[in-house]
Design an enzyme around this catalytic site. Structure first.
Site, short mmCIF file in Angstrom:
data_model
loop_
_atom_site.label_atom_id
_atom_site.label_comp_id
_atom_site.label_asym_id
_atom_site.label_seq_id
_atom_site.Cartn_x
_atom_site.Cartn_y
_atom_site.Cartn_z
N TRP A 257 1.69 58.18 5.52
CA TRP A 257 0.24 58.21 5.24
C TRP A 257 -0.46 59.18 6.20
O TRP A 257 -1.41 59.86 5.83
CB TRP A 257 -0.35 56.80 5.43
CG TRP A 257 -1.84 56.74 5.32
CD1 TRP A 257 -2.56 56.59 4.17
CD2 TRP A 257 -2.79 56.85 6.38
NE1 TRP A 257 -3.90 56.59 4.46
CE2 TRP A 257 -4.08 56.76 5.81
CE3 TRP A 257 -2.69 57.01 7.76
CZ2 TRP A 257 -5.25 56.82 6.56
CZ3 TRP A 257 -3.85 57.07 8.51
CH2 TRP A 257 -5.11 56.98 7.91
N HIS A 258 0.07 59.26 7.43
CA HIS A 258 -0.57 60.13 8.42
C HIS A 258 -0.42 61.60 8.08
O HIS A 258 -1.29 62.40 8.40
CB HIS A 258 0.00 59.86 9.81
CG HIS A 258 -0.53 58.62 10.44
ND1 HIS A 258 0.03 57.39 10.24
CD2 HIS A 258 -1.59 58.42 11.25
CE1 HIS A 258 -0.66 56.48 10.90
NE2 HIS A 258 -1.65 57.07 11.52
N GLY A 259 0.69 61.95 7.49
CA GLY A 259 0.85 63.37 7.17
C GLY A 259 2.13 63.61 6.40
O GLY A 259 3.09 62.83 6.51
#
Lengths: 694, 485
Positions: B339-341
């Protein structure tokens, strides 16, 4: 024991309400927050003080800014208030309509129009946000004292300058070159080649591609090429930056520098490297590849591959003076670089000139010639360009002027002048310009070209421009050739000097640098005869960008302005209605009004012949930004605003004051209103209390 | 637009507060929504279209799920009964909402990553002809991870019967677009603010606490996170880095990401308070954690809560046996990392955290170094986190591994590495790191500090605000780290 119901105490997550019926339900995070805020232990007076000071701060600063801008009038620029912010969508439409390409009748699809409009809007948003910071009276007043504290006490520098040991300062890109990753590593090359933005194309990252292209172009005309890399300051003087080095420490080059030298000496290595790097893309159909990041490189390499034999048979003659300059520290008895400046010292530069002479004598057969140049010592003192970039107060005592002895070169009674017909041409950047161009503040007629000319005993032709040594001078040469003036005619040797940091951060353009002589163009732009002067009025169609003061090492900058609807103010008819004007946008790190020219703006200017002014003031060596497209091939007129020879400085000359009196005034008024409200409320409360008591 | 900028502080915020508080109650959400769109469009006006479409889909889906599409506007919308079966239409519209949001997120965030990996696999298999070799790249819209999660939480909450659907589109647009937490969270779940969208109080005390949060948040960002970020950039971006410098750089990055993100959350909470909203705590002194499990109870609480409620529990949580629990844990953390990257670094980062959580679960919900004194447990947890942050910060996997080698003293040090010493150990950076240590380990976090505001604290808050503004004038553009997620 396993449970059959969801318990999350052992999960990744914060404990939540237990499903056990006996346990009291835990409040949710939001309930906790609500309870927290409701229970804030703060008195009414404390609340008032906090809120009042905060509101005063955020409201008074823009109000004072607006007062200042209204007082300064339209000359101070387009403003930084809500009105300009609200007008941004419309200014973007105007800019888009006036931009070349759209107005020239090119049809764009709707989607293209949307994207194009968005890109103009983004550009205007960015420009507006930059202006807010640059024009803020808060920034203007706070930066110098804060920067003095940060630099003097905490050793912080700023985003452009690093503080070294003692009184030494370093330019950040120079340090980045030395400590950064290798500039020839695959990852770095690919990352840079994929870079760029909506407004700027990605750079060509490999210096060797440009060097071999230039080598090939010159070899085709039988001209030798000598490359001189001016070492960045931390490469030669690391001991002035970190105590971990001593004065005898070897050079601290970028990790790729050795590979760079190896490949320059043996171009086969260069070709092998690129073959391996581009191998995965070989099978990509050309139609698809044309839009990929590697296409410009693929094209350039194809051209080089075709001339491989020529490149192999005409090696580049290369000089890295770094090691000699390290050794010279002992001999010279003084550091080879200026303390607060990006550049080398006069003795170091002379030493490099001697090395150039030795190299040329060994490698390039030139017809004998002995010009009787003389050298005259002269003392000059100046504050370095990095010290200027830190933006310290005008009366700062942290960094003083440094005095150096330059060696002015003369021929007879006259100062040394470049000779367009000389058989040696020097292409150089600010390392060549320092001590040569008076604009840089370190004296004149004693620069790198002068010293090489003295050592070789022959005249030199010179193309010099501050900054962007990777492409600026090659582009200037290329443009001149395209305009029909064969600057390379009769040349036997080209010496190309550029700053070492360009190897890792420069744009080594190859597409814009063909060296093909063209025919003189028919121009429909206004031309001013030598010695002539015309007063004209015109409307700005486009202006090239101007860098912000403090963000660049050079002190002066020139922009190009495309004027339309040009008519004479002196009654005499003009033979053209359009003009390309070069004009100062920055003088001594202060913006002139020309830095703020916007499309649609009406201007009254005095125009003169560019070549004539260049001869007198060396305008072409001043860093400048050009307008793209065919305009690059036009010869500009030299422009000056009627208000003054320098075009009038923006900001300080336009009536803006420090802003503190206005701020105090606004604070005073607000404090008065606040006090009145507080007294009224207190009376009301007392009245209510008395009523209640009664 | 960045909170810690001249534009926001001295133009957008005054204009917003003025317009918002002058507006009658009915118009406040309209003005907040319009200004939020300006705020969001400032980064790239085209992104606004995307957010509008995403919001529109969820608004319509919400009404269908609540069986209110085409119903009278005068009737109040009931909350759906919890645990009851839903109709096919309701389930369909939930799926439409989830798919559209996830498709949007997937396309804009993971398209480049997916095609890059596909090409790499094809190249490795020698099937160059099947490679895509796309010439274009998809631009990641700002904050898309935050607002899609937030928007999705609305339809999920309505479907589950946790919240009432909204009929007034302005209220819903306001909830999704609300500028304080739009681009970098905290992720506000709909059920948390549903009531506040109907009624909320504006009080002087609330506003004053908002000022305190804003001042402290700005100070964290400008005075601590930015200089720490500079140190981290120097260490992580240099060609080669020595062992000491690499530790210095990773500690600096750990402080940078904490102060940057928690500073942003504080400012978001502050701006919420100034407009009457109360947002929940997002950080709770995470570097005081004595285990990784505890860390996740203190770090980015809005994300961990979201993942728990919408991923871990639906996957079965800890109700389906030990093996399944570990699997759920790993899946949740891996997806949390992703989700972060869109990068393998984030997957590895999530994987390490998932692995540590599983290990600690095996140890009886405690760390494997549980026998150590409290301070040492905090120190060991912090060191583990330092290694995980390397994957978060490094541009790619080889760079992360090279950096970890440097931290372990196994890296190759080149000539220029010692130049770093001339920068990292300047009083400015050393002082900032020492101050950061004090703030992280010795001072209360913002919620606790502002619970009771005394006169000395008023002075501290105002001094922090003034110092932050003064410092802001000398700093160049420094966006928040979480803007790119």
């Amino acid at each position: 024991m396993k449970s059959n119901h969801p318990t999350f105490h052992s999960s990744i997550l914060p404990p939540i309400q237990s499903s056990s019926s006996s346990a009291p339900p835990l409040p949710s995070r939001e309930e906790q927050a609500n309870r927290e805020v409701g229970q804030t232990d703060i008195t009414r007076n404390q609340s008032r003080v906090l809120v009042a000071v905060f509101l005063l701060l955020i409201f008074s600063i823009p109000v004072v800014q607006q007062i200042q801008e209204w007082r300064a009038g339209r000359d101070a620029g387009p403003g930084t208030g809500v009105v300009r912010m609200a007008r941004l969508p419309w200014t973007a439409i105007r800019d888009m309509r006036q931009a070349p390409g759209v107005s020239a009748g090119r049809k764009l699809s709707r989607i293209d129009r949307v994207f194009r409009y968005n890109s103009f809007l983004l550009r205007d948003i960015k420009s507006f946000e930059d202006d807010i910071v640059a024009e803020s009276f808060l920034t203007r007043n706070l930066i110098p004292p804060v920067q003095q504290f940060l630099t003097g006490v905490l050793g912080a520098g700023n985003e452009k300058a690093y503080v070294g040991r003692g009184k030494w300062l370093f330019y950040r890109p120079d340090v980045d070159y030395a400590i950064g990753p290798g500039f020839l590593t695959d990852d770095r090359l690919v990352a840079r080649a994929k870079g760029g933005s909506e407004w700027a194309a990605a750079p060509q990252p490999d210096p060797l591609v440009a060097i071999f292209q230039f080598r090939k172009q010159l070899a085709e005309r039988g001209i030798a090429l000598v490359i001189v890399v001016a070492p960045p300051k931390p490469v030669v003087c690391p001991e002035q930056f970190s105590a971990r080095y001593d004065a005898g420490a070897p050079t601290v080059h970028n990790p790729s520098f050795d590979q760079f030298v190896r490949e320059m000496k043996d171009p086969n290595l260069f070709f092998k490297r690129w073959e391996a790097l581009l191998a995965p893309y070989r099978k990509v159909p050309e139609a698809k590849a044309r839009r990929a990041w590697h296409w410009p490189l693929t094209e350039a390499l194809r051209e080089l591959e075709a001339a491989k034999d020529l490149i192999l048979s005409h090696p580049v003659i290369f000089l890295d003076p770094a090691a000699d300059l390290v050794a010279a520290k002992r001999d010279m008895g003084a550091p080879p670089y200026l303390e607060t400046d990006t550049h080398w010292s006069p003795p170091a530069m002379q030493r490099v000139a001697v090395q150039v002479k030795d190299l040329v004598s060994r490698e390039v057969p030139l017809p004998a010639m002995t010009m009787r140049y003389r050298r005259e010592a002269m003392k000059v003192a100046n504050l370095g360009d990095i010290a200027v970039m830190i933006k310290l107060p005008a009366d700062q005592k942290l960094y003083g002027k440094q005095e150096v002895t330059i060696q002015q070169v003369t021929l007879g009674e006259a100062q040394w002048r470049p000779d367009r017909h000389a058989d040696v041409l020097l292409l150089g950047d600010s390392f060549s310009n320092i001590f040569s161009s008076g604009d840089m503040g370190w004296g004149e007629a004693a620069g790198f070209a002068e010293q090489i000319s003295f050592e070789l005993g022959r005249p030199l032709d010179v193309i010099v421009r501050n900054d962007a040594g990777a492409h600026a001078t090659r582009e200037m040469l290329s443009q001149e050739l395209a305009q029909g003036s064969d600057r390379l005619a009769g040349k036997k040797l080209v010496i190309w000097e550029f700053a070492g940091r360009e190897l890792s951060s420069g744009d080594w353009r190859v597409k814009s640098t063909p060296m093909k002589p063209g025919k003189p163009r028919e121009s429909h732009f206004l031309e001013i005869a030598d010695g002539g002067e015309r007063r004209v009025t015109g409307v700005v169609r486009e202006a090239s960008p101007a860098p912000r003061p403090g963000s660049v090492t050079y002190r002066d900058h020139v922009v190009q302005v495309h004027l339309t609807d040009v008519h004479a103010d002196d009654g005499q008819p003009l033979d053209a209605t359009e003009a390309l004007v070069a004009i100062y946008s920055m003088r001594n790190q202060v913006w002139t009004r020309a830095a703020r020219y916007r499309p649609g703006q009406k201007l009254s200017l005095v125009l003169r012949n560019y070549g004539e002014i260049d001869k007198r003031q060396k305008i072409s060596s001043v860093k400048s930004s050009l307008l793209p497209g065919d305009l690059e091939l036009e010869t500009p007129c030299w422009g000056e605003e009627l208000a003054g020879a320098d075009g009038g400085t923006a900001g300080t000359a336009s009536g803006k004051t420090s802003g503190w009196p206005e701020l105090l005034g606004v604070f005073g008024v607000c404090a008065g209103v606040f006090l009145a409200l507080a007294i009224a409320e207190r009376r009301e409360r007392r009245g209510a209390a008395k009523k209640a008591a009664a | 637009m960045v909170f810690s900028s001249h534009l926001f502080l001295f133009l957008f915020l005054p204009a917003t507060l003025l317009l918002y508080h002058l507006m009658p109650r009915r118009g406040q959400h309209v003005i907040l929504t319009l200004l939020s769109y300006v705020f969001y469009g400032w980064a790239n006006p085209l992104f606004v279209v995307l957010m509008f479409v995403s919001t529109l889909i969820d608004y319509i889906c919400g009404l269908f799920i609540a069986q209110q599409w085409g119903q009278s506007w005068k009737e109040p919308i009931p909350v759906l009964a919890k645990g009851m079966d839903r109709t096919r239409t309701q389930r369909t519209f939930l799926v439409v909402s989830l798919c559209s949001n996830l498709a949007l997120l997937g396309f804009f965030k993971y398209f480049n990553f997916a095609t890059g990996n596909y090409d790499a696999v094809m190249a490795a298999l020698g099937l160059d002809g099947l490679k895509l070799d796309l010439w274009f790249r998809i631009t990641l819209p700002l904050g898309i991870s935050f607002y899609t999660f937030q928007s999705m939480s609305y339809t999920i909450d309505v479907f589950r019967g946790d919240a009432r659907a909204i009929r007034n589109p302005v209220d819903f647009w306001c909830y999704v677009a609300m500028f304080p937490q739009l681009v970098a969270g905290p992720i506000i779940r709909f059920q948390e603010v549903a009531d506040q969208l109907q009624t909320r109080r504006h009080t002087l005390e609330k506003f004053a606490r908002g000022v305190a949060f804003l001042a402290l948040g700005m100070a964290k960002k400008i005075l601590l996170a930015n200089p720490c970020g500079k140190v981290a950039d120097l260490a992580f971006d240099s060609g080669s880095v020595g062992m000491l410098h690499s530790w210095f750089g990773s500690v600096a990055y750990a402080f940078q990401i904490y102060f940057d993100f928690s500073g942003y959350s504080d400012m978001a909470i502050a701006l919420g308070l100034m407009t009457g909203f109360v947002f929940a705590k997002n950080f709770d002194s995470p570097y005081l954690s004595q285990s990784i499990t505890e860390f996740w109870r203190r770090w980015h609480l809005s994300l961990s809560t979201w993942l728990r409620d919408n991923l871990y529990i639906p996957l079965g949580g800890n109700r389906k046996g030990e093996a399944r629990t570990y699997l759920n844990l790993a899946a949740t953390m891996l997806l949390g990392g992703l989700w972060h990257g869109a990068s393998w670094n984030f997957v590895i980062w999530g994987g390490i955290h998932g692995g540590m959580l599983a290990l600690e679960r095996l140890q009886g919900k405690d760390s494997f170094y549980r026998g150590l004194p409290r301070q040492l447990k905090i120190a060991v947890t912090f060191v583990i986190l330092l290694f995980t942050w390397v994957f978060f910060r490094a541009p790619d996997l080889p760079a992360a591994l090279a950096y970890i080698k440097s931290m372990l003293g196994l890296g190759t040090v080149q000539g220029g590495a010692d130049l770093l010493a001339g920068l990292l150990f300047k009083p400015y950076y050393l002082g900032t790191l020492i101050l950061s240590c004090i703030v992280v380990w010795a001072l209360p976090q913002t919620w606790d500090f502002t619970r009771r505001i005394t006169w000395p604290k008023v002075a501290v808050i105002l001094a922090a605000l003034a110092l932050a503004i003064v410092s802001l004038t000398t700093q160049s553009f420094n966006p928040f780290i979480y803007f790119i997620f």
